[in-house]
Design a protein around this motif. Structure first.
Motif: not given
Length: 710
Positions: A98, A101-102, A105-106, A109, A150, A154, A160
């Motif tokens: 996770t 993943f975050l 994304r931050y 993405r 992962n 993201g 999430t």
């Protein structure tokens, strides 16, 4: 300083430190085994601290996507046992995943979604359609490493919390297998321990888990789709096939052969388009047209020119006679004797288990859609004022058109244009593309273009039909060419612009069976639709609209439908041949030069001209060539194009060679009867061999022979 740059810098430093200080050495089985006793002692004296440290290290490893997570999973089993190890790893892996993943994304993405939207399209569509199940499938049946899951997830818009709980559940089974393997590895204290039943079971689980997981995933998907429908307690059939064309007939034949209860539903004529309006009647007409052409050019054979007399109505009667002669092969009587329940009527799919025919509802475990295709009718202005012909209704005419326009320069258009021209019609062949036979190499199209002109056909390439008009009782087609407009008069027009899949009118859309962007029924590699018990084959499924491809698909669909619970087979499209039955014929398998260039595949070309073939010369049919594409420096065949007499009968040797990975050397070493056209295949292989002769070795052999002469 930009926050994103700081995060990227910290991650880069941590990853660099991992490799710079060779920390991966501490995550090898050798190190773990050597230090296992020390680990156990520390764990016994510092249980909570050990668990916390292990948890934290695992989270960092997973978050940074560092190698060693799999080893740590095994280590958890060795150190803590199955239950404790499973709990620790399950939560640590989810937390680490996770975090990765975050971060992805931050950091990436928004940028990646804007820049690579087309490449992320498949993932975005999967997430949007069924996000949790899509992620669960990747976790349970890893298509690629978990760390990539992962990062890629993201880049999407999945929530999430959804990512976290689905990952937790999805990775649980695989984690349990690895942890269990660790408990067994911990017990090895000698070479004999390698053969312990526990360890053998552990490694067996590691090997079969992906297969088991895939079966489970397929079952979950299937249950989800079918859950909304009432499943019958008993079924009338194991398999219902809708459509009795090539794909449907073969599907029913195979099912009956393996003693399944199979029903075959056909609303019109057995044999489908191929028998009634396609392959069979067109080849019958082509043969008659060729006989007329040969008679008119009898001087080629040492005869005086003849002017054959014929009645067009009788020619068409012969065509229908050929259909009648072949009909028994596809008849209701034959298939009934084979054990198929043949049902004449219009089918309507009510749900995944039920099909209504003639007011009666039939139930079946599986359904195969084999409804074929129909001629494409373009939305050209004024066409509705014209009594146009297609490959469906062409065979009903009894009067030969004096002036015939054929719209479309593909296989159907080319075959029929040449046939009618040889029978005496004034034919104009109109093609929007720069060449006829657009899928073939330029020199093939050029040769056929010249042959058509020799046959009296007016070949109009780069002509776009814009309108049909009727003026003073005369019909015209209006075409645009190089910015200019041109009117071409005609008596009849034949539309030969391809075929449109038959997907309407029998319940597909109402049920929700997915339709692809090509307008075909959407299927996967196993020919399954989005309903796990509904399959599709032939023209209605694509991607190839050939009778032999429909038969080929039928084997996979019927076997998967009847035995897919135990084993499923992906349809094999590696070697798909086809032919255009003009004179000369054009036959293809694999790549041609146009395909190879488009796909960026390196190749060598070897050709053999039929003007060098003894049999072709004897038959006065020495037009054309055998053209073979091979891997550079090797005899591995990438593709073959044959243009010439009987090309469709010559090419199976290359189809067989490509199917079973036999090279040109094998063809060269095979005896071919003299004099036959098939020698051309061997001659092409011989030409390849000559260009790849070992010149260095031959120079030494020459010196050896010189020495032997004294």
């Amino acid at each position: 300083m930009n926050k994103k740059l700081i995060i990227v810098g910290v991650i880069a430093v941590l990853i660099a430190a991992f490799f710079l200080f060779d920390l991966q050495q501490y995550f090898s089985l050798e190190f773990i085994k050597a230090k296992q006793e020390d680990f156990n002692d520390f764990y016994q004296n510092n249980t909570l601290l050990t668990l916390l440290l292990f948890f934290a290290i695992y989270v960092v490893m997973a978050a940074l996507s560092l190698p060693g997570a799999a080893i740590m999973t095994v280590l958890a089993g060795a150190l803590f046992g199955l239950l404790t190890g499973l709990i620790i790893v399950s939560f640590a892996s989810t937390l680490g995943a996770t975090l990765a993943f975050l971060v992805a994304r931050y950091l990436f993405r928004d940028t990646l979604q804007q820049r690579y939207a087309d490449k992320l399209r498949v993932i975005n569509e999967g997430v949007e359609k069924e996000g949790p199940l899509y992620l669960f499938a990747m976790r349970l049946v890893p298509l690629f490493p978990f760390f990539l899951v992962n990062l890629l997830m993201g880049f999407t818009h999945i929530k999430t919390i959804t990512f976290a709980w689905v990952s937790q559940i999805g990775m649980l089974a695989g984690t349990a297998v690895f942890v269990y393997a660790g408990t067994q590895l911990a017990k090895i204290d000698s070479l004999s321990g390698i053969l312990s039943p526990g360890l053998i079971i552990a490694f067996a689980l590691l090997g079969v888990f992906p297969m088991i997981a895939k079966k489970v995933m397929d079952k979950i998907r299937g249950n989800k789709v079918l859950a909304a429908y009432n499943k019958p307690e008993k079924f009338d059939f194991n398999l219902l096939v809708i459509g009795a064309g090539s794909g449907g007939l073969v599907s029913a034949y195979i099912a009956a052969a393996v003693k399944a209860k199979v029903g075959l539903i056909e609303k019109h004529k057995m044999g489908g388009d191929c028998l009634n309006t396609g392959c069979v009647p067109s080849k019958a007409l082509i043969r008659t047209a060729k006989a007329v052409h040969e008679a008119k050019h009898a001087d080629k054979y040492g005869l005086k020119n003849m002017q054959p007399e014929f009645d067009f109505k009788e020619v068409m009667q012969r065509v229908h006679g050929v259909i009648k002669a072949i009909e028994p092969h596809d008849s209701v009587e034959r298939y009934t004797k084979l054990g198929v329940d043949v049902i004449t009527g219009e089918a309507k799919i009510i749900d995944p288990y039920r099909v209504e025919v003639n007011g009666e509802v039939l139930t079946s475990k599986n359904i195969i859609i084999a409804t074929g295709a129909r001629p494409l009718v373009p939305p050209i202005k004024g066409l509705d004022q014209i009594d146009y012909l297609t490959s469906d209704n062409l065979w009903e005419i009894e009067e030969q058109p004096e002036r015939l326009v054929v719209l479309g320069g593909g296989p159907i258009g080319c075959e029929l244009a040449q046939s009618f021209a040889r029978l005496g019609s004034k034919v104009s062949l109109i093609e929007m593309a720069p060449q006829i036979m657009i899928r073939e190499d330029d020199e093939v199209a050029s040769l056929m273009n010249q042959r058509f002109q020799d046959d009296g056909i007016e070949v109009l390439t780069s002509h776009r039909a814009t309108e049909f008009v009727v003026e003073d009782g005369q019909q015209y087609i209006v075409c645009e060419h190089d910015g200019n407009s041109r009117k071409i008069p005609f008596d009849r027009v034949l539309l030969a612009l391809g075929r449109k899949p038959n997907i309407e009118g029998f319940g597909l859309q109402e049920l929700g069976v997915e339709i692809s962007k090509r307008g075909t029924v959407g299927t996967d590699a196993f020919l399954t639709t989005n309903f796990p018990n509904i399959y599709a084959v032939g023209d209605v499924a694509g991607p190839y609209q050939f009778t032999h491809t429909a038969s080929h698909q039928a084997w996979y669909a019927s076997v998967n439908a009847l035995f897919g619970t135990f084993k499923r087979f992906k349809v094999d499209y590696r070697v798909i041949p086809w032919a255009t039955f003009t004179d000369p014929e054009v036959a293809r398998v694999g790549l041609n030069e146009k395909d190879a260039k488009d796909q960026g595949i390196a190749y060598e070309v070897t050709t053999y001209g039929l003007d060098d073939s003894d049999r072709a010369i004897a038959d006065s049919s020495d037009e054309g060539s055998v053209k073979v594409l091979t891997v550079p420096g090797k005899d591995k065949i990438l593709g073959v194009t044959i243009v010439g007499k009987g090309a469709g009968d010559l090419i199976p040797e290359f189809i067989l060679a490509m199917k079973y990975n036999l090279g040109l050397n094998k063809i060269l070493g095979t005896i071919h009867i003299y004099p036959t056209m098939s020698e051309s295949n061997k001659a092409a292989a011989g030409n390849w061999k000559r260009t790849h002769a070992p010149e260095k070795l031959l120079s030494y052999v020459e010196k050896f022979h010189t020495w032997r002469r004294g």
